[in-house]
Design an enzyme around this catalytic site. Structure first.
Site, short mmCIF file in Angstrom:
data_model
loop_
_atom_site.label_atom_id
_atom_site.label_comp_id
_atom_site.label_asym_id
_atom_site.label_seq_id
_atom_site.Cartn_x
_atom_site.Cartn_y
_atom_site.Cartn_z
CE LYS A 1 -0.70 -0.06 5.35
NZ LYS A 1 -0.78 -1.12 6.08
CE1 TYR B 1 11.07 32.00 5.72
CE2 TYR B 1 11.56 29.98 5.18
CZ TYR B 1 10.40 31.04 4.63
OH TYR B 1 10.22 31.65 3.68
C1 LIG Z 1 -0.22 -1.85 7.15
C2 LIG Z 1 -1.34 -3.46 7.26
C3 LIG Z 1 -0.18 -4.66 7.72
C4 LIG Z 1 1.21 -4.19 7.62
O1 LIG Z 1 1.78 -3.69 8.69
P1 LIG Z 1 3.38 -3.44 9.05
O2 LIG Z 1 3.43 -3.90 10.56
O3 LIG Z 1 3.49 -2.25 8.14
O4 LIG Z 1 3.79 -5.15 9.11
C5 LIG Z 1 -0.73 -5.55 7.73
N1 LIG Z 1 -2.24 -5.62 7.48
C6 LIG Z 1 -2.55 -4.32 7.98
C7 LIG Z 1 -4.42 -4.50 7.21
C8 LIG Z 1 -2.76 -3.75 7.37
O5 LIG Z 1 -3.17 -2.41 6.85
#
Ligand SMILES: *Cc1c(COP(=O)(O)O)cnc(C)c1O
Length: 631
Positions: free
Chosen positions: A41, A264
């Site tokens: 993702k 800044y």
């Molecule tokens: C993002 C996500 C993961 C991955 O988790 P990590 O902590 O990055 O290993 C697994 N399951 C779901 C449902 C997620 O949304």
């Protein structure tokens, strides 16, 4: 391209070998027969979903996990065929796209399941889905008391196929007690409904390393696979290498006297004579504003503190202790081998999230992918407007094809035309591109005293580069024979004679053939049962290679009982006019143009005794376009 030749203002290097090593280290924690879903993702946490997915699938990933329809669709367009699970709940208007791209949505409520099922039924397909159970995190997923209805309901829907059930940990890296409770609850609920834990998954990457969720068929690997720890105790259990390195270059150096204040709001003050380096990266590039006065960067292997506020597009670092630094020197902002620059350590400096820092990095940076020390590919900046020079040829070819397919609304023709375009325009560079301009073809049917046929008077004219000092007009009486003439490049005009007429000068006559004003001489040859008329003139030689106007007039017979007449465009043509002129007695003529090209719908005009179609003079029309006149 060697890394030291990258001349961007900032860039991101992705080391696919490190990613592969991390995956192998994580796979050692899997229970026997346990598989994994690679979570990609947010463009694989900023690492580039297409490349990461490719490596993960080669390492045995059972599926990929994305956040939404858009991310899944993009992977499909990039050619990914693996199962893709959408982790977040879908909106109703996304269901169509989810089916179009064979993505697997996650369902948490029965209403959505029913909508998806009826949509799948209306398309005569079956939707693969996964169900999500809320085992204690209280984000998405059905809570225990609603899960029964969801599962029982989905089981009865004939157009849904439940491929898996999952839940998610709330604090797998930091709260082992609560995680065990979640694990037990999940297992208990699965058992209650007779569901097989082999079809379920629970652990994310840190849960896996903590020995959680091993009884389920799969786990879901995210952040640890990218070489970023989420809790200090993890480094004792597993060695992981950062996959991403964010780099830039020094753009300016300056010396400031003691007491000078920088940036800044002047929040940093020099306690000694200070040499400062300006780096062309700011929070708009994803270097967090909260690293103001807190961050460090690495230059020539030395750590240098960020001084003053991070601005939108620049930051300053103290390089007083560096000898012989010049503008243009490479700077490592994040990642690389120095532990100080690990994402988790940088984000800890401002109590931020390593996940967030990873996803936001490099908004203006191009990504370069390395495997076994070699640059394998690069990904352009994500721009709102498509800029073709950003892309390598192979990707452009794919884009051209999908763009043509989309534009003419046909996958098949899109593929054909784009292949033809590549062949003609790119691969055969020495071949001249031939096309016809000002194409005008008219066919006039008139009574000739016969009950069975019309006299057909045809006129064809167009402008084209003359290839030879002769060309051929062919008349055949089978589709098969005519086809051969389509393949011959010397044939400029073909006529399909009705099978009831014998082919010969009595039934098909070339009344006049001209190139510009020059009247050509003709000679007739028979081949099998076809007639070939060779048109030539000694003065044509001097015209070869230049654009000339062809004009071909014929007179032939056309059966009255045919009830249709078709004209096809056989070559790439720019500007087309086709006319059908008939005895007024033929009422109700239907004209069916099938055009591919710049415009699918040529202009049609009808009078009492004619139907004419025309495109604009400059409009491109692709081969195989044509029109059928039915009467
Ligand atoms: C993002 C996500 C993961 C991955 O988790 P990590 O902590 O990055 O290993 C697994 N399951 C779901 C449902 C997620 O949304």
């Amino acid at each position: 391209m060697k890394p030291d030749r990258i001349s961007d203002r900032s860039w991101v290097e992705i080391d696919l070998s490190s990613f592969r090593q991390n995956l192998r280290a994580l796979k050692a924690f899997l229970a026997p027969d346990q598989g994994f879903i690679q979570i990609v993702k947010a463009d694989a946490y900023g690492h580039g979903a297409a490349e990461i997915s490719r490596v993960a699938l080669a390492e045995g990933a059972a599926a990929l996990g994305v956040a939404n329809l858009d991310e899944g669709k993009l992977l499909r367009i990039q050619g990914c065929k693996a199962p893709i699970l959408i982790l977040s709940p879908a909106l109703e208007n996304e269901l169509g796209g989810i089916l179009d791209y064979s993505l697997t949505p996650t369902l948490s409520d029965l209403g959505m399941a029913q909508k998806l099922s009826s949509l799948a039924a209306s398309r005569n397909s079956v939707a693969s889905v996964q169900l999500k159970l809320d085992s204690g995190m209280h984000r998405s997923g059905a809570v225990e008391k609603d899960f029964a209805a969801l599962w029982e309901g989905c089981r009865k829907l004939p157009d849904l196929k439940v491929e898996g059930i999952f839940s998610h940990f709330a604090a797998s890296e930091s709260d082992p007690d609560f995680s065990r409770q979640q694990e037990e609850a999940f297992l208990r609920i699965l058992n209650k409904h007779g569901l097989n834990p082999r079809q379920a998954h629970l652990a994310n990457s840190s849960a896996l390393v903590n020995g959680l969720g091993r009884q389920f068929g799969l786990c879901r690997l995210g952040i640890l696979s990218y070489g970023v720890f989420t809790h200090p105790h993890q480094c004792a259990r597993i060695g992981l290498k950062p996959v991403m390195t964010f780099k830039s270059r020094v753009v300016q150096l300056k010396d400031l006297p003691k007491g000078s204040r920088v940036g800044y709001n002047l929040i940093w003050q020099a306690t000694r004579r200070t040499r400062c380096a300006i780096i062309p990266v700011g929070y708009a590039d994803g270097y967090d504003f909260l690293l103001s006065n807190r961050g460090t960067v690495s230059i020539n292997g030395k750590l240098c503190p960020v001084i003053g506020r991070v601005s939108m597009d620049m930051l300053s670092v103290d390089v007083t202790d560096l000898k012989e630094l010049r503008p243009g020197e490479e700077v490592i902002l994040l990642g690389g081998t120095d532990p100080e620059l690990r994402v988790e350590n940088l984000s800890a400096r401002f109590s931020g999230s390593p996940y967030e820092l990873l996803c936001q990095v490099g908004r203006r940076a191009k990504r370069y992918f390395y495997d076994r020390g070699k640059l394998v590919t690069s990904a352009p900046l994500a721009r709102r407007e498509f800029v073709s020079s950003d892309y390598p040829d192979s990707q452009l070819n794919q884009i051209i094809q999908s763009a043509i397919a989309q534009r003419i609304n046909s996958e098949e023709m899109g593929e054909l035309i784009s292949r033809e375009i590549l062949r003609v325009f790119f691969y055969n560079k020495d071949r001249e591109i031939l096309y016809r301009r000002y194409f005008a073809h008219s066919i006039r049917l008139e009574e000739c005293g016969s009950a069975s046929h019309w006299r057909a008077i045809t006129t064809l004219s167009f402008v084209k580069t003359l290839q030879n000092d002769f060309f051929t007009v062919a008349c055949a009486n089978t589709e098969q024979a005519l086809k051969e003439y389509f393949l011959r490049r010397d044939v400029e005009y073909r006529w399909l004679m009705d099978g009831n007429f014998a082919i010969g000068p009595q039934t098909f006559q070339l009344s006049s053939v001209r190139i510009n004003r020059l009247k050509l001489s003709t000679s007739i040859h028979f081949r099998h049962s076809c007639m070939e008329i060779r048109c030539s003139h000694p003065r044509l030689k001097s015209l070869v290679g230049s654009e000339v106007r062809f004009r071909i007039d014929t007179e032939t017979l056309y059966p009255k009982n045919s009830h249709q007449l078709s004209v096809f465009i056989t070559e790439l043509t720019r500007g087309v006019k086709i006319g059908f002129i008939h005895p007024g007695a033929l009422a109700r003529i239907e004209c069916i143009p099938v055009f591919a090209g710049q415009n699918k719908f040529p202009r049609v005009s009808v009078t009492q005794d004619s139907v004419r179609i025309a495109t604009k003079p400059g409009e491109w029309v692709f081969p195989r376009s044509g029109v059928v006149f039915a009467y």
